[in-house]
Write a protein that holds these residues in place. Structure first.
Motif, PDB file in Angstrom:
ATOM      1  N   LEU A  41     -70.174 -20.621 -19.178  1.00  0.00           N
ATOM      2  CA  LEU A  41     -70.996 -21.609 -18.496  1.00  0.00           C
ATOM      3  C   LEU A  41     -70.998 -21.219 -17.022  1.00  0.00           C
ATOM      4  N   TYR A  42     -72.114 -20.697 -16.554  1.00  0.00           N
ATOM      5  CA  TYR A  42     -72.227 -20.245 -15.171  1.00  0.00           C
ATOM      6  C   TYR A  42     -72.888 -21.318 -14.322  1.00  0.00           C
ATOM      7  N   LEU A  43     -72.394 -21.460 -13.097  1.00  0.00           N
ATOM      8  CA  LEU A  43     -72.922 -22.459 -12.176  1.00  0.00           C
ATOM      9  C   LEU A  43     -73.334 -21.812 -10.867  1.00  0.00           C
ATOM     10  N   HIS A  44     -74.380 -22.393 -10.270  1.00  0.00           N
ATOM     11  CA  HIS A  44     -74.778 -21.956  -8.936  1.00  0.00           C
ATOM     12  C   HIS A  44     -75.285 -23.171  -8.168  1.00  0.00           C
ATOM     13  N   GLY A  45     -74.719 -23.358  -6.979  1.00  0.00           N
ATOM     14  CA  GLY A  45     -75.146 -24.444  -6.103  1.00  0.00           C
ATOM     15  C   GLY A  45     -75.805 -23.867  -4.868  1.00  0.00           C
ATOM     16  N   PHE A  46     -76.885 -24.467  -4.468  1.00  0.00           N
ATOM     17  CA  PHE A  46     -77.615 -24.027  -3.280  1.00  0.00           C
ATOM     18  C   PHE A  46     -77.202 -24.891  -2.099  1.00  0.00           C
ATOM     19  N   ASP A  95     -85.514 -21.244  -3.180  1.00  0.00           N
ATOM     20  CA  ASP A  95     -84.500 -20.324  -3.711  1.00  0.00           C
ATOM     21  C   ASP A  95     -84.123 -20.698  -5.142  1.00  0.00           C
ATOM     22  N   ALA A  96     -84.007 -21.983  -5.411  1.00  0.00           N
ATOM     23  CA  ALA A  96     -83.685 -22.446  -6.766  1.00  0.00           C
ATOM     24  C   ALA A  96     -84.827 -22.125  -7.725  1.00  0.00           C
TER      25      ALA A  96
END
Length: 176
Positions: A41-46, A95-96
């Motif tokens: 489960l990969y996460l990315h926050g901007f 970007d998202a």
């Protein structure tokens, strides 16, 4: 002042609970596929939403099988068993949108948390598999001059994240 702030914030929490329940359940089911299917489960926050990623990966109740999607500018090698959770302030974050398009083209299934900005031609909710609206599109507290302040975007995103996480943990528990 804090009474107004807390009342407004509680109102947002209630709207998330009332209006996003189905999306939270759908998102949790999608993410559970990675956890139960030996994926990541990969996460990315901007921007400031990196705080949610830190909570998810290093917090006291970190998510199982979770990791940061991008480390030192390099994206993780994704498989078809992996899922991605993107978190950003607004559904119109360029970007998202760009990252979601790239991931979707690669066939990656995505859950996103952001405040839904209505009336926009391009929006994150159109690109991801499940979108959870964090509801915060304007500051909460009005002042005497007609301006507003108090924009707790991390708090509302964390609330949506915890709603998703607790539902995910319930699903995982059912399969144990």
């Amino acid at each position: 002042m804090m009474k107004i702030f807390s009342t407004q914030l509680q109102g947002l929490f209630n709207r998330i609970i009332d209006q996003e329940e189905e999306m939270v359940e759908d998102g949790a089911r999608l993410l559970a596929q990675a956890v139960l299917g030996e994926g990541q489960l990969y996460l990315h926050g901007f921007g400031e939403m990196e705080a949610v990623v830190i909570e998810a990966t290093k917090g006291a109740e970190s998510l199982p099988s979770s990791a940061k999607l991008i480390i030192d500018g390099k994206m993780a090698q994704l498989t078809d068993r992996d899922r991605v959770l993107l978190i950003t302030r607004y559904s119109t974050d360029q970007d998202a949108l760009q990252l979601a398009e790239e991931l979707a083209q690669r066939g990656v299934e995505i859950v996103a948390i952001s405040a839904l900005v209505k009336g926009e031609e391009r929006s994150l909710d159109q690109l991801v598999d499940v979108h959870i609206d964090s509801k915060l599109v304007k500051a909460l507290i009005p002042d005497d001059e007609g301006n507003r302040y108090g924009f707790p975007s991390i708090i509302t995103a964390l609330f949506a994240y915890y709603s998703l996480t607790y539902t995910l943990k319930e699903i995982i528990k059912e399969y144990e």
